[in-house]
Design an enzyme around this catalytic site. Structure first.
Site, PDB file in Angstrom:
ATOM      1  N   GLU A   1       0.807  -1.218   0.000  1.00 13.79           N
ATOM      2  CA  GLU A   1       0.000   0.000   0.000  1.00 13.79           C
ATOM      3  C   GLU A   1       0.841   1.269   0.000  1.00 13.79           C
ATOM      4  OE1 GLU A   1      -0.812  -2.558   2.034  1.00 13.79           O
ATOM      5  OE2 GLU A   1      -2.820  -3.122   1.369  1.00 13.79           O
TER       6      GLU A   1
ATOM      7  N   HIS B   1     -10.007  -4.106  11.164  1.00 10.63           N
ATOM      8  CA  HIS B   1     -10.694  -3.988   9.878  1.00 10.63           C
ATOM      9  C   HIS B   1     -11.982  -3.188   9.968  1.00 10.63           C
ATOM     10  CE1 HIS B   1      -7.920  -7.117   8.650  1.00 10.63           C
ATOM     11  NE2 HIS B   1      -8.339  -7.033   7.414  1.00 10.63           N
TER      12      HIS B   1
END
Lengths: 338, 462
Positions: free
Chosen positions: B196, B265
């Site tokens: 990322e 998450h």
């Protein structure tokens, strides 16, 4: 001083040698002046000088072509001068004035020139490496044969995003040259104390990226290595790594007492390996220039640097309403003259 | 005794699916592990295996049926010695709903009033409507609307490209980029390694170099790895360069809590990004907003954070059929006009806001519901005008309470409409805890419709 032999026997003209001498000396004198202005309180914040490392950017710029791109860290004044940016604009940015490249809003570490394809000037160690990789991605996408130079130091070479970039550049065969300017100290931490492998250029091997080590105190060696790397990238072979061994004479930034190395070590580099002295000797020994010629060059540089300092002092501070401009674009600057 | 085979939940957010194909027929003997059917979830086509052995007595849902609800019976399985005659009507009836849905379905979802027995909300758009009256509408999911927005912009501009993890060959981790690889090829729909920080930075460089990247984060939780590139490189360069260079690009992906995926998450980053000058921040609720705002985001010459929600991808809304439908940034949408209280929300918070407004209406409280749609720029005027009318305000968001969007709105309302307030502004937010995994705890950590109703009653002194 011992005369050094340059690695590759130079296939360069006297004029080219003189150009390199000029460009390196311009960076040195400019940086000395910047140090002086810093001492006078005209430049604030962080200011990282490039003195000692001049052969790296001058050698690589000699290998670059029109339209090639470059991006580097916060030790960026040399890169800007070497790619042809105006010393007045650079110095005025250092003093935080309206006439600076970023209108005084970026400072020493954050300068850019769309015209010269200089993409900064980045203050976060290592962040410029994926950005440089992305410049190469754009060129490949657009189908031109331009090459990007992503400069970073031996300290940044321990950032994870460098290896994320190596991986993507290798997978997608991007035309990017990763230039590790190894000045042997990440701020105050020597390479020995921070970096597991002495040969950083070999860190591309697991990714299949060729790399080589270069004497960064020898502008001709740097240029030769740069030409090889550029040819590799331009022919579509993907990325290339150059670890350029160099040395910074000054501290990491202006406030660095440099207690982590001995005075003798610095003196030794200055006296025996100075990149500018090296070319100077070549010019004199090869009878390509007389002492008079070189004095002439020195003088012209002194004028340019003094003028940039005057400009940087006289340029007004940015208008207060500049505080509120350039936060959002109405048109992407990249698109303006498209 | 014959047993039911129920439609399985094959992803954490699946509420219904398509029974794509039966791999067995009536009369077949199966043993555990045999593949019974192929089922398309909101994310992928999955194989559905038998758990027990037996004989397929009856197939209740035929191949190709769409929208089969999770836990609906799809077949009847017979034990040895039983015949199809043993199947009575009860066995084929839907299973009773479990008290605590094992798939972690949000409670509000389960309590949603069905069909016509609930009075429909009166929904009105903002003073200037998003599309001209009489425009043909089609029903689309948020997922389809997002894909269409990207496809249209990619057709219009060759420099627009999509990159991210699993966006190309896998067709998107949440299937948002379905079909884009086929149409645009792997030059413009780029699968990245799991990296990322690296690909966010690379995309910033590509934007500097003349492209208009759309960066998909599989979820915005992973964008924390890339935070430095988003903030320091993308958001600040225009300023630091004195306007010479900027990053015209979109960072998009699901944001906020999904279902039962716990603390790492499940986080709403709206307030984080809204904090940063140089970024634009969009958080749509409906499919038409998702489409119109994403098209605007791709065209915007600045870095745009586009916060989607996994739980909303499968929800359907009316989307106008137009050649080029966009929605400008900084224009809130009034979903329901009202006079008693202003409820301000955005993104999935709108679900709670609208549900609360509906229930409050039954009790005679007439709430005005505003969807901010974009958090940077933020349409303060629409909020203030409404508060000046209703004199009361409740904000609703899923994020943490400290330094929330609601906190900011409260301050602005206090500064600019203090004399109009008849009650303190109340902020409904997620709880000040990392998201727990346990179903019951998760339910309590999230904002609920009841909490919104309670807050409205407080500010209306009911």
């Amino acid at each position: 001083m011992a005369t050094r032999k340059t690695a590759a026997k130079p296939n360069v003209s006297a004029d080219e040698l003189k150009t390199y001498y000029h460009d390196m000396l311009l960076i040195r004198r400019f940086e000395e002046k910047a140090g002086q202005l810093y001492g006078m309180g005209l430049i604030g914040g962080f200011c990282h000088l490039y003195i000692g490392q001049e052969a790296v950017v001058v050698g690589l710029e000699a290998a670059a072509d029109e339209g090639d791109k470059r991006v580097t860290s916060y030790r960026d004044h040399g890169h800007m001068l070497a790619c042809g940016m105006d010393p007045n604009g650079v110095m005025a940015e250092l003093t935080g004035r309206e006439g600076g490249y970023s209108k005084g809003k970026g400072g020493s570490m954050h300068m850019f020139s769309k015209e010269k394809n200089f993409y900064g000037g980045h203050g976060i160690v290592g962040a410029q490496v994926p950005i440089g990789t992305g410049l190469a991605f754009a060129d490949k996408y657009l189908g031109n044969d331009r090459v990007s130079f992503a400069y970073f130091g031996d300290g940044a070479a321990n950032q994870g995003q460098v290896y994320e970039s190596f991986n993507m550049a290798a997978v997608w065969k991007l035309p990017v040259i990763f230039v590790i300017e190894n000045n042997q100290y990440a701020m105050g931490t020597s390479q020995k104390r921070s970096t597991s492998s002495p040969e950083i250029y070999k860190r591309g091997e697991p990714f299949g990226i060729p790399g080589e080590i270069v004497d960064g105190m020898d502008v001709l060696a740097v240029k030769a290595a740069g030409e090889k790397a550029v040819a590799h990238c331009r022919s579509g072979e993907g990325p290339y790594i150059l670890e350029v061994k160099t040395y910074r004479y000054r501290g990491h930034s202006m406030s660095d007492p440099a207690k982590y190395r001995t005075r003798e070590e610095v003196q030794n580099m200055r006296e025996k390996h100075d990149p500018i002295e090296h070319i100077r000797q070549m010019l004199i020994d090869g009878k390509h220039a007389t002492e008079e010629d070189l004095k002439e060059i020195d003088k012209s540089i002194k004028d340019v640097v003094n003028k940039s300092a005057d400009f940087a002092k006289e340029s007004p501070e940015p208008a207060l309403d500049e505080l509120w401009t350039d936060i959002y674009a109405d048109v992407a600057p990249q698109d303006e003259d498209a | 005794m014959p047993t039911q085979v129920l439609m399985p939940a094959l992803s954490p957010t699946m509420e219904e699916g398509t029974l794509a194909k039966w791999l067995v027929k009536e009369g077949d003997t199966v043993s555990s592990g045999d593949i019974l059917a192929e089922i398309e979830t909101d994310k992928a086509t999955m194989e559905f295996e038998a758990v027990d052995e037996g004989v397929i007595g009856k197939i209740l849902v035929s191949e190709g049926t769409e929208g089969v609800k999770v836990n609906d019976p799809i077949a009847i399985m017979l034990e040895e010695g039983e015949s199809a005659d043993d199947i009575d009507d009860d066995a084929a009836a839907p299973a009773p709903a479990a008290d605590s849905a094992p798939d972690g379905k949000a409670p509000a979802e389960a309590e949603k009033p069905k069909g016509a027995d609930a009075a429909p909300l009166e929904i009105k758009s903002n003073a200037s409507p998003d599309w001209p009256e009489g425009t043909e509408l089609q029903t689309q999911t948020v997922r389809e609307a997002l894909r269409d927005a990207m496809a249209e912009e990619m057709r219009a501009d060759d420099t627009v490209y999509l990159m991210g993890e699993e966006v190309a060959e896998y067709q998107g981790a949440y299937k948002v980029s379905q079909g884009l690889l086929d149409e645009f090829g792997d030059k413009r729909v780029v699968d990245t390694p799991i990296t990322e920080h690296g690909f966010a930075g690379l995309a910033v460089g590509a934007a500097f170099g003349g492209l208009k990247p759309i960066v998909e984060f599989m979820t915005f939780n992973f964008a924390m790895q890339a935070m430095d590139q988003i903030i320091n490189s993308a958001a600040k360069t225009l300023y630091m360069s004195g306007g010479q260079m900027g990053a015209p690009m979109v960072f998009r992906g699901p944001n906020g809590a999904a279902a039962r995926v716990a603390a790492q998450h499940s986080q709403d980053y709206a307030a984080w990004y809204a904090h940063i000058p140089g970024l634009k921040v969009v958080m749509p609720y409906s499919a038409s907003d998702a489409k119109g705002l994403l098209k605007s985001a791709i065209r915007d010459p600045n870095p745009v954070i586009f916060l989607e929600n996994e739980l909303m991808y499968g929800h359907s809304f009316d989307v106008p059929v137009m050649d080029d439908f966009t929605i400008p940034f900084g224009k809130a949408r009034i979903w329901k006009e009202g006079k008693d209280v202003t409820i301000v929300s955005f993104g999935i918070g709108m679900k709670y806001a609208l549900e609360a407004a509906e229930k409050l209406a039954e009790e005679g409280i007439d709430a005005e519901v505003i969807d901010l749609r974009t958090l940077r720029p933020l349409d303060y005027d629409t909020v203030l005008a409404s508060v000046m009318k209703t004199n009361r305000c409740v904000t609703v968001e899923e994020g943490f309470p400290v330094a929330s969007i609601g906190n900011h709105l409260s301050a602005v309302i206090m500064e600019r409409a203090f004399d109009y307030l008849d009650a303190p502004v109340l902020n409904c937010t997620g709880k000040d805890v990392p998201m727990p995994y346990a179903a019951n705890l998760e339910k309590h950590a999230l904002i609920t419709t009841d909490e919104v109703i309670e807050a409205v009653k407080k500010v209306t002194y009911r």
